[in-house]
Scaffold this motif. Structure first.
Motif, mmCIF file in Angstrom:
data_model
loop_
_atom_site.group_PDB
_atom_site.id
_atom_site.type_symbol
_atom_site.label_atom_id
_atom_site.label_comp_id
_atom_site.label_asym_id
_atom_site.label_seq_id
_atom_site.Cartn_x
_atom_site.Cartn_y
_atom_site.Cartn_z
ATOM 1 N N GLY A 34 0.818 -1.202 0.000
ATOM 2 C CA GLY A 34 0.000 0.000 0.000
ATOM 3 C C GLY A 34 0.853 1.254 0.000
ATOM 4 O O GLY A 34 2.076 1.204 -0.055
ATOM 5 N N GLU A 35 0.196 2.374 0.072
ATOM 6 C CA GLU A 35 0.921 3.644 0.067
ATOM 7 C C GLU A 35 1.569 3.879 1.415
ATOM 8 O O GLU A 35 1.043 3.490 2.456
ATOM 9 C CB GLU A 35 -0.040 4.774 -0.262
ATOM 10 N N HIS A 36 2.700 4.535 1.374
ATOM 11 C CA HIS A 36 3.397 4.865 2.613
ATOM 12 C C HIS A 36 2.817 6.155 3.184
ATOM 13 O O HIS A 36 2.560 7.102 2.443
ATOM 14 C CB HIS A 36 4.890 5.039 2.344
ATOM 15 N N PRO A 37 2.609 6.214 4.495
ATOM 16 C CA PRO A 37 2.076 7.447 5.080
ATOM 17 C C PRO A 37 3.107 8.567 4.992
ATOM 18 O O PRO A 37 4.304 8.319 4.942
ATOM 19 C CB PRO A 37 1.790 7.061 6.527
ATOM 20 N N GLY A 38 2.626 9.769 4.994
ATOM 21 C CA GLY A 38 3.512 10.924 4.918
ATOM 22 C C GLY A 38 4.191 11.200 6.260
ATOM 23 O O GLY A 38 3.949 10.537 7.269
ATOM 24 N N LEU A 39 5.039 12.200 6.258
ATOM 25 C CA LEU A 39 5.783 12.565 7.458
ATOM 26 C C LEU A 39 4.851 13.039 8.568
ATOM 27 O O LEU A 39 5.020 12.663 9.735
ATOM 28 C CB LEU A 39 6.804 13.650 7.128
#
Length: 98
Positions: A34-39
């Motif tokens: 899946g997509e990686h979460p942002g900072l």
């Protein structure tokens, strides 16, 4: 034995990682995570939402602060008070025992 000799023994003693011909094919078949979460999302998760991650982050911060003081500030303080290089080295060498 010289440091170069020790490094050579360490390199020769290593067991190389062996990947078979089907390794790349097997790894390519795994689904995407899946997509990686942002900072910002990662910061919020590790700072407020999950207590265990918050505790690990706080412990890591305190540990890094402690190391920074003992390796950077304290030797400067000791030399400012007139201790020589040998005395500062002895204190730094004995510190992990405490």
């Amino acid at each position: 034995m010289s440091p170069v000799g020790l490094a050579g023994v360490g390199l020769v003693g290593q067991d190389p990682i062996r990947a078979g011909p089907g390794t790349a094919t097997a790894e390519a078949g795994h689904p995407d995570l899946g997509e990686h979460p942002g900072l910002a999302a990662t910061f919020a998760r590790t700072s407020w939402r999950e207590r265990s991650l918050r505790g690990a982050s706080q412990a890591s911060l305190v540990n890094n602060l402690n190391d920074g003081l003992t390796w950077g500030v304290f030797p400067l303080l000791f030399t400012d008070h007139g201790l020589g290089l040998a005395a500062v080295g002895l204190i730094k060498g004995l510190y992990p025992i405490l």
